[in-house]
Design a protein around this motif. Sequence first.
Motif, PDB file in Angstrom:
ATOM      1  N   LEU A 150       0.616  -1.128  -0.012  1.00 32.88           N
ATOM      2  CA  LEU A 150      -0.123   0.047  -0.131  1.00 32.88           C
ATOM      3  C   LEU A 150       0.835   1.309   0.121  1.00 32.88           C
ATOM      4  N   PRO A 151       0.153   2.252  -0.534  1.00 32.95           N
ATOM      5  CA  PRO A 151       1.136   3.537  -0.600  1.00 32.95           C
ATOM      6  C   PRO A 151       1.389   4.250   0.595  1.00 32.95           C
ATOM      7  N   THR A 152       2.489   4.832   0.736  1.00 29.91           N
ATOM      8  CA  THR A 152       3.039   5.396   2.272  1.00 29.91           C
ATOM      9  C   THR A 152       1.803   6.397   2.868  1.00 29.91           C
ATOM     10  N   PRO A 153       1.292   7.352   1.962  1.00 34.11           N
ATOM     11  CA  PRO A 153       0.505   8.275   2.324  1.00 34.11           C
ATOM     12  C   PRO A 153      -0.724   7.732   3.203  1.00 34.11           C
ATOM     13  N   VAL A 158      -3.543   5.697   8.248  1.00 35.65           N
ATOM     14  CA  VAL A 158      -3.936   4.763   9.374  1.00 35.65           C
ATOM     15  C   VAL A 158      -3.115   4.783  10.604  1.00 35.65           C
ATOM     16  N   ARG A 159      -1.974   5.049  10.500  1.00 42.01           N
ATOM     17  CA  ARG A 159      -0.994   4.946  11.464  1.00 42.01           C
ATOM     18  C   ARG A 159      -1.436   6.029  12.643  1.00 42.01           C
ATOM     19  N   ALA A 289      -4.346   9.042  -0.996  1.00 38.33           N
ATOM     20  CA  ALA A 289      -3.548   8.929  -2.248  1.00 38.33           C
ATOM     21  C   ALA A 289      -2.971  10.371  -2.997  1.00 38.33           C
ATOM     22  N   THR A 290      -1.774  10.356  -3.167  1.00 34.57           N
ATOM     23  CA  THR A 290      -1.271  11.624  -3.839  1.00 34.57           C
ATOM     24  C   THR A 290      -0.950  11.549  -5.270  1.00 34.57           C
TER      25      THR A 290
END
Length: 306
Positions: A150-153, A158-159, A289-290
């Motif tokens: 999954l994408p980092t952003p 979520v974190r 998502a960016t």
Amino acid sequence: MITLNSERGLVRIASWGDVESVPGFTADIDPKTVKLKEIIGSYTFDALIPCGLSSCHQPHGNGFLVAAADGRVTNIGRICGKKHFDVEFTQMSRVFLAAVRAQQNREFLGELKNRLPGITTEVVTIRTEQHGAAWINARVNQLTGNSTALPTPIINAVRQAVRRGDGVLIIERAATKQEREERSAAVDVKGLEHLRRNVSYVIEDRVGQLDGFPALAPGNGLREIIGRIEPFLAALSEADIESLPDKQLRELSKIGGELDANLERLRSAVAAGRRLLTRQNIQQLTRFATSTAESRSFAAFLRDLP
């Protein structure tokens, strides 16, 4: 309640009259004329029972049934036991209580062993069924960044929701001119001028709320919960309870004492995971998502959700 240690193991009786019918029982023994052989029982009552020593007869609620070397049996409290029989009584009480605990542990593990087929079936079903624990665990690991894909952003969003402890999804943005002016005016009060330099020009917008977010929290990992349950079930299945050494008996009983709580944690974590991992719920993260590539990657993840 009275616990007797007989040749048949522990026997529990509720009536003091049953104790008085034990062969050799007497309610009046001179401690100077007897030698203790063993402790054969213990009792706990709301009503007070007179001590069986002729020099005491003090009523008490907790005590031991003791057998003398001459065959007589009576009841004494812990204080009298230590006073009149000293180290001998202390050692005997330790042996008796250890035997009671061991038997209680064997009975407890025996009851659990009778439940094994049902528990094992439930755990296997929870782990392997469609949208079960294995499926949930893999996707939670992706959302929290413990596995790739999954994408980092999106993972960061979520974190952040997990750190907040409320499942709220937040997007930070620069404050507009009007918002900056409004914030400055709010602290433009005599005596509060020093706060103006601390005015935040970053706005947090609440853009979503994840249902089932406890499934993401540390400590709710399904792999870890199942890892506490399944090894115990296997060990109990293979154990010969009656011949287990004391140390193994204690260790297995301790883990067994946590079994029902762990089963409930497993059920709750799976229920939370199923609430979390629905397309309608998780697609709230799409706005984090960016790039087009990140949107496509996340869309593939969404397609696998019910």
